[in-house]
Design an enzyme around this catalytic site. Structure first.
Site, short mmCIF file in Angstrom:
data_model
loop_
_atom_site.label_atom_id
_atom_site.label_comp_id
_atom_site.label_asym_id
_atom_site.label_seq_id
_atom_site.Cartn_x
_atom_site.Cartn_y
_atom_site.Cartn_z
N THR A 65 0.74 -1.13 0.06
CA THR A 65 0.04 0.14 -0.05
C THR A 65 0.81 1.33 0.15
OG1 THR A 65 -1.91 -1.18 1.13
CG2 THR A 65 -1.70 1.24 1.30
N ARG A 149 -1.59 6.15 5.73
CA ARG A 149 -0.58 6.18 4.60
C ARG A 149 -1.09 6.40 3.48
NH1 ARG A 149 -1.37 0.76 6.59
NH2 ARG A 149 -1.72 -0.84 5.19
N ASP A 277 -9.54 -3.20 -0.08
CA ASP A 277 -8.51 -3.91 0.27
C ASP A 277 -8.74 -4.55 1.83
OD1 ASP A 277 -5.28 -4.23 0.31
OD2 ASP A 277 -5.50 -3.22 2.33
N HIS A 323 -2.22 -1.08 -5.58
CA HIS A 323 -1.62 -2.44 -6.05
C HIS A 323 -2.84 -3.13 -6.37
CE1 HIS A 323 -3.09 -3.54 -2.31
NE2 HIS A 323 -2.50 -2.56 -1.82
#
Ligand SMILES: [Zn+2]
Length: 541
Positions: A65, A149, A277, A323
């Site tokens: 991530t 993040r 995710d 991703h």
């Protein structure tokens, strides 16, 4: 379900957009986009019928991530952003915990990598919002996400407002205040978060065939959960469509409170939607859970675009992912790919290090190898003497290569000599992929990559049955979608990269990026003979 309505009429082509909306859907692989593309009726339908790059690439090997988000708004590989992984080891860190979280400031007293002060201090390059503010100080750079993040890597250090989810509410950085509008959303959210949702979500017709229990190694099953979550359980809330819906609410609040896209100069809003995710990790990405999430995400994005349209904001939107993802091996193996498996539980830095320590007669308790997980960066203990370090390195490389699940082992000293790759990203060697996420001061001394369809989770448990992080296309390939009213739709199936996003958006807001500062190139979003790219790069288009 809300049908996507036709967007407003074409603006004057020469007007710069007033808002750049950059969206990252965490773990939204190109495969998921392809699988669900025909089912979208909301925001994703608008984007799927706009400017579509179905073969976008997070081109590096460390498909996690933090590295992935660091590429999106900087135009740069993790090798340049410095964000080599979600966590790395810094044996010289001036605190007891030598593990560093990518989005923390470890210089803060009393912190460790799990209990940290959020910061973008590790990001070594500017984001688009920061570049814009440098030439247009009145422009605002805002980031909102389900993950700290994601918000920090897309926003950077110079942000006017930033919000991210933390244990039941949206918070901001240390020393800043949660503005009243967002505080009000938190207050409204609190009882929703605290209450169980015994009924869960309804299963769309198009998802019913996926409702099948898949037993997971070590117990339990996935594939039949409809988000009838317990109350006040952070993991359960995060791994549900509600997280994205509330994240969008916070973004809308910031737009209204700050009048984003409604001033004289353009603003940048980065939005990280993290539920895909968490759901992928908890339930895999080929079950009813992901199907429900895709429908919910599509509707949340539709509401956001309708919100912007209702305010007549002239915006350009880009959507991509940090991703891709790989389904849990139990279901992959059942569904025509029997070689899918989990990593050998003995393949760890600790095990291999212990064997090497015994062989070389190292002192008791000495761990010659340090690592944050079963793959990626392995570090040589810095207390080893130079000669012993070489022996440990050689022994570790030999032992790692003996595992049939290991595809490649790279010596950092050699990897550092490999030129940063260019050219068709799908043809890069594993070594080149590893090079693109290698930054010597933070990367390991040894880089370990697994074979395809080996999931690096030896022992799955609640919330963590499937993952990403490999150098293979199921984890690297992501959609890159653009929409702005007045831009004609087209589809370009050839590979492009997430590092191309910043130089593609920059000309729309008058930001010039000196050649050589980034790794990406401008993608011309004009379907005809004109170009949206700076003149100098047209020749190369
Ligand atoms: Zn992610």
């Amino acid at each position: 379900m809300g049908e996507e309505t036709a967007p407003p009429a074409t603006p004057e082509k020469s007007d710069p957009p007033k808002l750049v909306l950059a969206i990252s859907v965490d773990q939204f692989s190109a495969d998921l986009f392809a699988q669900y593309r025909q089912t979208y009726t909301g925001g994703l339908k608008r984007l799927a019928n706009a400017i579509v790059f179905p073969s976008g690439y997070q081109s590096h090997a460390a498909t996690e991530t933090c590295p992935g988000h660091s590429t999106i708004m900087t135009g740069s590989n993790p090798a340049r952003t410095g964000i080599v992984a979600n966590d790395w080891v810094d044996q010289g860190a001036a605190r007891a915990d030598k593990v560093i979280y990518c989005a923390e400031d470890e210089r803060e007293d009393g912190t460790d990598h799990r209990n940290y002060v959020e910061s973008a201090v590790h990001l070594l390059v500017p984001t688009l919002g920061e570049r814009l503010k440098a030439i247009s100080p009145a422009s605002r750079n805002v980031a909102v996400s389900g993950k700290d993040r994601a918000a920090l890597m897309m926003g950077g250090n110079n942000v006017d407002a930033i919000y991210f989810w933390k244990k039941g509410q949206f918070v901001t950085l240390k020393g800043r205040t949660v503005e009243p509008g967002v505080a009000k959303i938190n207050a409204e959210l609190a009882p929703v978060f605290a209450a169980p949702d015994p009924d869960g979500l309804s299963v769309p017709e198009s998802c019913r065939h996926l409702n099948r229990a898949i037993p997971v190694k070590d117990g339990g099953s996935v594939g039949t959960y409809h988000f009838n979550r317990p109350g006040a359980v952070d993991g359960a809330f995060r791994a549900s469509p509600a997280l994205d819906a509330w994240t969008v609410r916070v973004a809308e609040q910031a737009i209204d409170d700050m009048k984003l896209g409604q001033g004289k100069v353009p603003d940048v809003l980065s939005l990280g939607l993290s539920a895909t995710d968490y759901i992928g990790h908890s339930f895999g990405n080929e079950g009813v859970e992901m199907c429900i999430q895709q429908a919910s995400l599509d509707q949340a994005l539709g509401r956001l675009f309708a919100f912007l349209d209702a305010r007549s904001i002239d915006y350009i939107v880009m959507l991509t992912a940090d991703h891709g993802g790989h389904d849990l091996p139990e279901r992959v193996a059942m569904q025509a790919y029997p070689s899918a498996t989990r990593i050998d539980g003995k393949l760890t830095a600790n095990n291999i290090g212990a064997a090497i320590a015994a062989d070389l007669g190292l002192p008791d308790g000495m761990k010659p190898l340090l690592a944050r997980g079963p793959i990626g960066d392995f570090y040589l203990n810095r207390d080893l003497s130079g000669e012993m370090k070489d022996k440990v390195r050689a022994a570790a490389i030999t032992r790692l290569k003996e595992y049939p699940q290991v595809a490649a082992v790279f010596d950092a000293r050699e990897l550092a000599q490999v030129p940063v790759p260019t050219g068709p990203v799908e043809e890069w060697t594993l070594e080149e992929r590893a090079r693109a996420s290698f930054y010597a001061p933070r990367s390991g001394d040894i880089i370990v990559l697994l074979q395809k369809v080996v999931t690096p989770i030896a022992h799955p448990g609640p919330g963590y049955v499937a993952t990403h992080g490999s150098p293979y296309d199921y984890d690297r390939r992501v959609p890159i979608l653009f929409w702005r009213k007045g831009l004609s739709p087209f589809e370009q199936p050839l590979s492009v990269r997430t590092v191309d996003i910043e130089p593609t958006l920059a000309p729309f807001v008058g930001v010039a990026i000196p050649q050589g500062e980034i790794d990406g190139r401008c993608l011309d979003l004009d379907a005809g003979p004109a170009s949206t790219c700076p003149v100098a790069t047209i020749a190369g288009k």
